[in-house]
Design a protein around this motif. Structure first.
Motif, PDB file in Angstrom:
ATOM      1  N   HIS A 147       0.829  -1.209   0.000  1.00 10.98           N
ATOM      2  CA  HIS A 147       0.000   0.000   0.000  1.00 10.98           C
ATOM      3  C   HIS A 147       0.863   1.259   0.000  1.00 10.98           C
ATOM      4  CE1 HIS A 147      -3.496   2.462   0.626  1.00 10.98           C
ATOM      5  NE2 HIS A 147      -3.041   2.926   1.773  1.00 10.98           N
ATOM      6  N   GLU A 148       0.626   2.135  -0.970  1.00 12.99           N
ATOM      7  CA  GLU A 148       1.309   3.421  -1.110  1.00 12.99           C
ATOM      8  C   GLU A 148       2.832   3.258  -1.151  1.00 12.99           C
ATOM      9  OE1 GLU A 148      -0.294   5.774   2.142  1.00 12.99           O
ATOM     10  OE2 GLU A 148      -1.840   6.578   0.812  1.00 12.99           O
ATOM     11  N   ALA A 149       3.299   2.241  -1.836  1.00 16.74           N
ATOM     12  CA  ALA A 149       4.735   1.965  -1.900  1.00 16.74           C
ATOM     13  C   ALA A 149       5.394   2.754  -3.023  1.00 16.74           C
ATOM     14  CB  ALA A 149       4.976   0.474  -2.126  1.00 16.74           C
ATOM     15  N   GLY A 150       6.677   3.048  -2.827  1.00 15.75           N
ATOM     16  CA  GLY A 150       7.531   3.527  -3.896  1.00 15.75           C
ATOM     17  C   GLY A 150       8.550   2.450  -4.198  1.00 15.75           C
ATOM     18  N   VAL A 151       8.687   2.064  -5.461  1.00 15.88           N
ATOM     19  CA  VAL A 151       9.518   0.918  -5.832  1.00 15.88           C
ATOM     20  C   VAL A 151      10.676   1.377  -6.713  1.00 15.88           C
ATOM     21  CG1 VAL A 151       9.568  -1.320  -7.024  1.00 15.88           C
ATOM     22  CG2 VAL A 151       7.546  -0.650  -5.697  1.00 15.88           C
ATOM     23  N   LEU A 152      11.879   0.952  -6.345  1.00 17.43           N
ATOM     24  CA  LEU A 152      13.043   1.073  -7.224  1.00 17.43           C
ATOM     25  C   LEU A 152      13.336  -0.320  -7.766  1.00 17.43           C
ATOM     26  CD1 LEU A 152      15.530   2.451  -8.487  1.00 17.43           C
ATOM     27  CD2 LEU A 152      16.773   1.945  -6.362  1.00 17.43           C
ATOM     28  N   ALA A 153      13.302  -0.484  -9.082  1.00 14.97           N
ATOM     29  CA  ALA A 153      13.555  -1.774  -9.723  1.00 14.97           C
ATOM     30  C   ALA A 153      14.806  -1.657 -10.578  1.00 14.97           C
ATOM     31  CB  ALA A 153      12.360  -2.179 -10.585  1.00 14.97           C
ATOM     32  N   ILE A 154      15.825  -2.475 -10.257  1.00 18.36           N
ATOM     33  CA  ILE A 154      17.086  -2.385 -10.995  1.00 18.36           C
ATOM     34  C   ILE A 154      17.385  -3.715 -11.677  1.00 18.36           C
ATOM     35  CG2 ILE A 154      17.980  -0.624  -9.441  1.00 18.36           C
ATOM     36  CD1 ILE A 154      19.716  -3.851  -9.156  1.00 18.36           C
ATOM     37  N   ASP A 155      18.170  -3.640 -12.754  1.00 14.28           N
ATOM     38  CA  ASP A 155      18.575  -4.828 -13.485  1.00 14.28           C
ATOM     39  C   ASP A 155      19.827  -4.513 -14.294  1.00 14.28           C
ATOM     40  OD1 ASP A 155      17.286  -7.650 -14.030  1.00 14.28           O
ATOM     41  OD2 ASP A 155      18.155  -7.015 -15.937  1.00 14.28           O
ATOM     42  N   LEU A 156      20.536  -5.567 -14.694  1.00 15.95           N
ATOM     43  CA  LEU A 156      21.713  -5.403 -15.544  1.00 15.95           C
ATOM     44  C   LEU A 156      21.348  -5.032 -16.975  1.00 15.95           C
ATOM     45  CD1 LEU A 156      23.683  -8.614 -14.489  1.00 15.95           C
ATOM     46  CD2 LEU A 156      24.302  -6.275 -13.883  1.00 15.95           C
ATOM     47  N   SER A 157      20.228  -5.589 -17.457  1.00 18.68           N
ATOM     48  CA  SER A 157      19.893  -5.535 -18.881  1.00 18.68           C
ATOM     49  C   SER A 157      18.997  -4.347 -19.217  1.00 18.68           C
ATOM     50  CB  SER A 157      19.198  -6.834 -19.300  1.00 18.68           C
ATOM     51  OG  SER A 157      18.571  -6.701 -20.546  1.00 18.68           O
ATOM     52  N   ARG A 158      19.485  -3.476 -20.068  1.00 21.83           N
ATOM     53  CA  ARG A 158      18.694  -2.334 -20.524  1.00 21.83           C
ATOM     54  C   ARG A 158      17.506  -2.800 -21.381  1.00 21.83           C
ATOM     55  NH1 ARG A 158      19.710   3.032 -20.492  1.00 21.83           N
ATOM     56  NH2 ARG A 158      21.747   2.636 -19.572  1.00 21.83           N
ATOM     57  N   THR A 159      17.710  -3.848 -22.156  1.00 17.48           N
ATOM     58  CA  THR A 159      16.618  -4.386 -22.977  1.00 17.48           C
ATOM     59  C   THR A 159      15.483  -4.893 -22.097  1.00 17.48           C
ATOM     60  OG1 THR A 159      18.216  -5.040 -24.675  1.00 17.48           O
ATOM     61  CG2 THR A 159      16.041  -6.053 -24.779  1.00 17.48           C
ATOM     62  N   SER A 160      15.838  -5.612 -21.029  1.00 14.90           N
ATOM     63  CA  SER A 160      14.821  -6.107 -20.101  1.00 14.90           C
ATOM     64  C   SER A 160      14.106  -4.949 -19.418  1.00 14.90           C
ATOM     65  CB  SER A 160      15.468  -7.013 -19.051  1.00 14.90           C
ATOM     66  OG  SER A 160      16.007  -8.174 -19.641  1.00 14.90           O
ATOM     67  N   LEU A 161      14.844  -3.932 -19.027  1.00 16.20           N
ATOM     68  CA  LEU A 161      14.250  -2.778 -18.352  1.00 16.20           C
ATOM     69  C   LEU A 161      13.290  -2.019 -19.266  1.00 16.20           C
ATOM     70  CD1 LEU A 161      17.449  -1.565 -16.501  1.00 16.20           C
ATOM     71  CD2 LEU A 161      15.342  -2.308 -15.380  1.00 16.20           C
ATOM     72  N   ALA A 162      13.622  -1.943 -20.549  1.00 15.30           N
ATOM     73  CA  ALA A 162      12.722  -1.278 -21.497  1.00 15.30           C
ATOM     74  C   ALA A 162      11.411  -2.045 -21.623  1.00 15.30           C
ATOM     75  CB  ALA A 162      13.400  -1.154 -22.858  1.00 15.30           C
ATOM     76  N   TYR A 163      11.497  -3.371 -21.649  1.00 15.03           N
ATOM     77  CA  TYR A 163      10.299  -4.217 -21.675  1.00 15.03           C
ATOM     78  C   TYR A 163       9.458  -3.930 -20.423  1.00 15.03           C
ATOM     79  CZ  TYR A 163       7.634  -8.600 -22.417  1.00 15.03           C
ATOM     80  OH  TYR A 163       6.646  -9.541 -22.632  1.00 15.03           O
ATOM     81  N   ALA A 164      10.143  -3.877 -19.262  1.00 14.37           N
ATOM     82  CA  ALA A 164       9.455  -3.635 -17.998  1.00 14.37           C
ATOM     83  C   ALA A 164       8.782  -2.270 -17.985  1.00 14.37           C
ATOM     84  CB  ALA A 164      10.456  -3.749 -16.852  1.00 14.37           C
ATOM     85  N   ARG A 165       9.483  -1.257 -18.480  1.00 18.49           N
ATOM     86  CA  ARG A 165       8.926   0.089 -18.495  1.00 18.49           C
ATOM     87  C   ARG A 165       7.679   0.156 -19.379  1.00 18.49           C
ATOM     88  NH1 ARG A 165       8.983   3.846 -15.190  1.00 18.49           N
ATOM     89  NH2 ARG A 165       6.805   3.213 -15.363  1.00 18.49           N
ATOM     90  N   ARG A 166       7.743  -0.501 -20.542  1.00 17.88           N
ATOM     91  CA  ARG A 166       6.581  -0.502 -21.430  1.00 17.88           C
ATOM     92  C   ARG A 166       5.381  -1.148 -20.742  1.00 17.88           C
ATOM     93  NH1 ARG A 166       4.177  -4.203 -24.458  1.00 17.88           N
ATOM     94  NH2 ARG A 166       5.900  -5.701 -24.448  1.00 17.88           N
TER      95      ARG A 166
END
Length: 705
Positions: free
Chosen positions: A484-503
């Protein structure tokens, strides 16, 4: 929650509109708004019992047990005879680990209102926390008497029976709870979990009709539905009639597809819905699809006009192939035909040649074509709208997003760079359907995950959550919707994976996740600290998992919690065998080599192939690559977990399971460990049940002392 009794209503009628408004706000999880209204009521009537009780209810939802107890005890002092207050007090006491006191409070509620099922449900919670499943089921059957349509009674009874291993009965009760309140995430998820145990032996249209709407629903793991849906597909006469295609040459399959009487599986709603989600987890279904693909390719090259009328089937074949990342092997003949087809499409327009483009897309992704930009802006027939979105619009959007992902920390470790390269090539996992949580306070979330553990009454508001190694965002999105009402920082090595996640996060309208590229091995240098850290399936891929864990510990607040997922040595025994075969026969880890090994595996070790094919990871290229070809992997025994945890200065709180059966079985086997935290016992439990942690050990930790 209930309104006051008649006497209270008559005495305080002028306050009821405000009370009702507060209740509506609370029911909509607008706790701050509801609390403000209640505070206004209490300024006028300091002993207004219902307002006092609702203040306690809000505090309980926030995990502030001390405040919740104070407010509810004041409500009881003001009006002892309203059973709802005693029910809430019982749940507060149960959350604090005071089972005897909770049992007394639920008993008082039953005396005050014997017809209400809620007191018996509360007793069932107490009994289940003590591992007394038979007593819990007895209490629930008492509650059920005269309350057969009460959703919570049905849900709890189904959950208790599922914990006992009685799947058939459990499914009936859980199904009724879901039927009564289909929007309730708990009921929906409980019903889905029970379906995981069901594989149809004869057609059951009613169960299938209840199962299909669960696809795409919040809280549901899609793979839980696979046994029911895929067994229903395999029982369909039209689908079984296609079995003869498996061994046919392409030209014979093409001839069959041209025939007017061809049993097109896309006309089967279950088949179409399942493939539209890109989900396949059965060898028979995979063989049928690859046969149909061969036939369609032959037609696309030799008789493209014959593809008319097969739009839905062609789109589904291409969507499934894309979601599986083209895991199926391709023969030399098919490669030659695909080259010819590609040449004919060089200047073709989708409006006229969409069927041929769909066949091509069943072998190669459209977004990798040199003319992808042209195809993305072209007009496509409506039947291929989903195909265009999945294979062109979304991947091209990810390319744009990748350039916008910030770098929090550089990737400098050699092993981390090797792993990064692997996930840039194969983002993992490629998922279609999100798993969304229900926003809970940290304390409530932990009590649900660890029902045998006593979680201290420390309220964490607006928690800061770190997802260390988020991959393509499935885990990060679940975390963002679970606190509830969380702020999340999500990190990863792969920029390609992060772009998928952002979309994916953008599409779902989730705004409380910050994505960034970083290496866990350097993460301790950032200035931020977190209430919850989750890292599932990540540390075991580091060069030094203990060093990575040490970095995470520095980021954990004093009252924070950590969830880890690490590979089991015993649970990965088949993976170890597969990796030995890969090394012995000299397979590389490129996509082509992964496909070649997967094709060769039945000849190398038929028994191993049969076992691995039971895993959903077998049916997607990045999943299978991650399963048996990973460039860096550590595995653990329970004793080794204990050493890792102790060396990090952490306390083991327990394993989290999706199946309700495991903890009761453990409690029955080891009654002297009521919190189920003895890792020596768990080592014995795993030896007796080698697949218990086949995916990962999933467990919770906090700072020692």
């Amino acid at each position: 929650m209930s309104l006051p009794d008649k006497t209270t209503i008559e005495a305080k009628a002028h306050l009821l509109p405000i009370l009702r408004a507060a209740m509506r706000a609370i029911e909509n999880s607008q706790h701050s708004q509801g609390e403000a209204l209640l505070d206004g009521l209490l300024r006028q009537e300091p002993d207004f019992a219902d307002a006092l009780h609702l203040k306690g209810y809000i505090a309980l939802q926030r995990g502030d047990l001390a405040s919740a107890r104070t407010w509810v005890e004041r409500a009881i002092a003001a009006d002892f005879h309203f059973e709802t207050y005693h029910l809430t007090l019982g749940h507060i006491q149960l959350a604090a680990g005071e089972r005897d006191a909770a049992q007394r409070s639920f008993g008082v509620a039953i005396v005050l209102n014997k017809k209400s099922p809620d007191g018996y449900i509360g007793l069932a919670h107490v009994f289940m926390a003590e591992g007394a499943l038979d007593a819990a089921i007895g209490a629930l059957f008492t509650a059920f008497n005269g309350n057969e349509k009460h959703p919570e009674t049905n849900y709890m009874l189904g959950y208790a029976l599922l914990s006992k291993g009685d799947v058939k009965q459990a499914l009936g009760y859980l199904g009724r709870a879901y039927q009564f309140v289909p929007d309730n995430v708990r009921y929906r998820a409980g019903f889905a979990r029970a379906l995981r145990e069901v594989r149809l032996k004869r057609p059951d249209p009613k169960l299938v009709a209840a199962t299909l709407p669960l696809l795409g629903a919040p809280g549901v793991e899609p793979r839980d539905l696979a046994p029911v849906i895929e067994s229903a597909i395999c029982l369909d006469p039209q689908f079984t009639a296609l079995a003869k295609l498996d061994a046919m040459p392409a030209e014979s399959i093409a001839a069959a597809m041209k025939a007017p009487q061809f049993p097109d599986p896309a006309r089967n709603k279950v088949f179409a819905v399942w493939l539209s989600h890109g989900l396949v987890g059965m060898p028979a279904l995979e063989r049928r699809l690859t046969a149909l693909r061969r036939g369609a390719l032959h037609l696309a090259v030799h008789e493209p006009q014959a593809l008319q009328g097969r739009e839905r089937l062609l789109a589904l074949l291409a969507i499934r192939a894309f979601q599986a990342e083209y895991v199926d092997s391709v023969s030399a003949t098919e490669k030659d035909l695909l080259t010819r087809l590609g040449a004919t499409l060089a200047d073709a327009e989708p409006a006229a040649a969409a069927a041929s483009f769909a066949v091509y897309a069943a072998y190669e992704p459209l977004y990798r074509r040199s003319d992808a930009a042209r195809l993305a802006t072209a007009v496509w027939p409506a039947a291929y709208a989903d195909l265009k979105r999945i294979q062109l619009d979304e991947p091209l959007r990810e390319r744009q997003l990748a350039a916008t992902i910030p770098t929090l920390l550089p990737i400098e470790d050699d092993t981390s760079r090797t792993v990064q390269e692997m996930y840039e090539e194969s983002p993992f996992p490629r998922w279609h359907q999100p798993i969304l949580g229900t926003p809970l306070t940290v304390d409530v979330r932990l009590r649900a995950a660890l029902p045998l553990q006593t979680i201290p009454p420390y309220a964490i508001s607006k928690p800061q959550v770190l997802v260390a190694g988020c991959g393509t965002g499935l885990h990060a999105i679940l975390a963002a919707t679970s606190y509830h009402e969380a702020g999340v920082l999500a990190i990863d090595l792969s920029r390609t994976s992060l772009a998928y996640a952002r979309r994916k996060a953008d599409e779902l309208g989730i705004r409380n996740i910050e994505f960034a590229q970083a290496d866990i091995l350097k993460l301790g240098t950032i200035a931020r600290r977190f209430d919850v850290i989750e890292s599932f399936g990540v540390l075991h891929h580091l060069r030094d998992p203990a060093a990575g864990l040490a970095q995470l510990v520095t980021l954990l607040k004093p009252h924070g919690y950590m969830m880890l997922g690490l590979y089991s040595e015993l649970g990965r025994r088949d993976v170890v065998l597969a990796r030995a075969l890969i090394a012995r026969h000299g397979y590389g880890d490129s996509p082509d080599e992964v496909r070649r090994f997967r094709t060769d595996l039945p000849c190398l070790d038929a028994a191993l192939a049969a076992r691995l094919s039971k895993s959903s990871a077998f049916y997607a290229l990045s999943d299978f690559r991650d399963l048996v070809f990973h460039r860096q992997e550590h595995r653990y025994t329970p004793q080794q977990l204990g050493t890792l945890i102790d060396d990090a200065g952490l306390e083991f709180l327990g394993f989290e399971f999706t199946s309700p059966k495991v903890l009761p079985q453990y409690r029955e086997r080891f009654p002297n460990d009521p919190k189920a935290v003895d890792l020596g016992n768990w080592a014995q439990m795993e030896r007796d049940n080698p697949d218990l942690f086949a995916n990962c050990y999933r467990f919770w930790l906090r700072r020692r002392g």
